[in-house]
Motif scaffolding. Structure first.
Motif: not given
Length: 219
Positions: A120-127
């Motif tokens: 999606s918009t990357g929040q999980e990646i950066y988490s």
């Protein structure tokens, strides 16, 4: 005024969306198609949903297909969404992988490859990257690579930029994590370069072949 969709058109659109995105839409989701694809009828100068489908199928650039995908997919996400997976990542998965890899090759930086299949918009990646940073400290001692894939080019562009507004950063991020891992950029918050460097993004449809994505320690 949003154009209503008939039963025959709904059948065509449902089959098309399922083919390109693997999303099942039954007749009860007609309202969803009308609200999300209806605006495309006007912008793409289509008289009905059947014409929208025909134009998308005949577009070799996939531009209209991507617009349909962006409109019909739900991009619900947040930082540290469902806290339990990140707790598991920090306290079990990453330590176990590091211990195993050190036994195989104790010299040099350890490589850890992680795949987030619906970024999606990357929040999980950066988490994930924040979790690794908090656990490991100096990331220069490791080669952390987090691949984020999504079917939507639009959300991947946002993820790659790593810039979020006040509402987005307050969904899941503590004040301590926000101040430590982000910095102000105009009216937005941007992920720090050290963590941004751990992430890479690629468009991928999960209905398609996974060859070429690579090998991963964690998915």
């Amino acid at each position: 005024m949003t154009r209503r969709i008939g039963a025959a058109e709904m059948s065509l659109i449902s089959a098309y969306v399922n083919d390109i995105a693997g999303i099942a839409l039954d007749e009860q989701k007609a309202y969803l198609v009308e609200s999300r694809l209806g605006p495309l009828l006007e912008t793409e100068d289509c008289v009905d949903y059947a014409e929208l489908r025909r134009k998308a199928l005949s577009d070799p650039t996939k531009r209209l297909e991507n617009l349909v995908i962006d409109a019909i997919t739900t991009h619900e996400t947040s930082f540290f969404r469902d806290e339990a997976p990140f707790h598991l990542l920090a306290h079990k998965l990453l330590p176990n992988i590091i211990e195993r890899k050190k036994k195989v090759d104790p010299s040099g930086p350890l490589r850890i490859d992680i795949w987030c299949a619906a970024a999606s918009t990357g929040q999980e990646i950066y988490s994930i990257s924040i979790t690794a940073k908090e656990l490991l400290g100096d990331l220069n001692k490791y080669r952390i690579s987090v691949l984020g894939t999504d079917i939507s080019p639009a959300v991947l562009a946002i993820a790659s930029a790593g810039r979020y507004n006040e509402i987005e950063v307050k969904r899941g991020l503590s004040a301590r994590r926000l101040e430590r891992f982000f910095h102000r950029e105009d009216k937005l918050w941007r992920i720090n370069d050290e963590l941004r460097a751990t992430a890479r993004f690629k468009k991928h449809n999960l209905l398609h072949d996974f060859n070429g994505l690579g090998h991963f320690d964690i998915i």
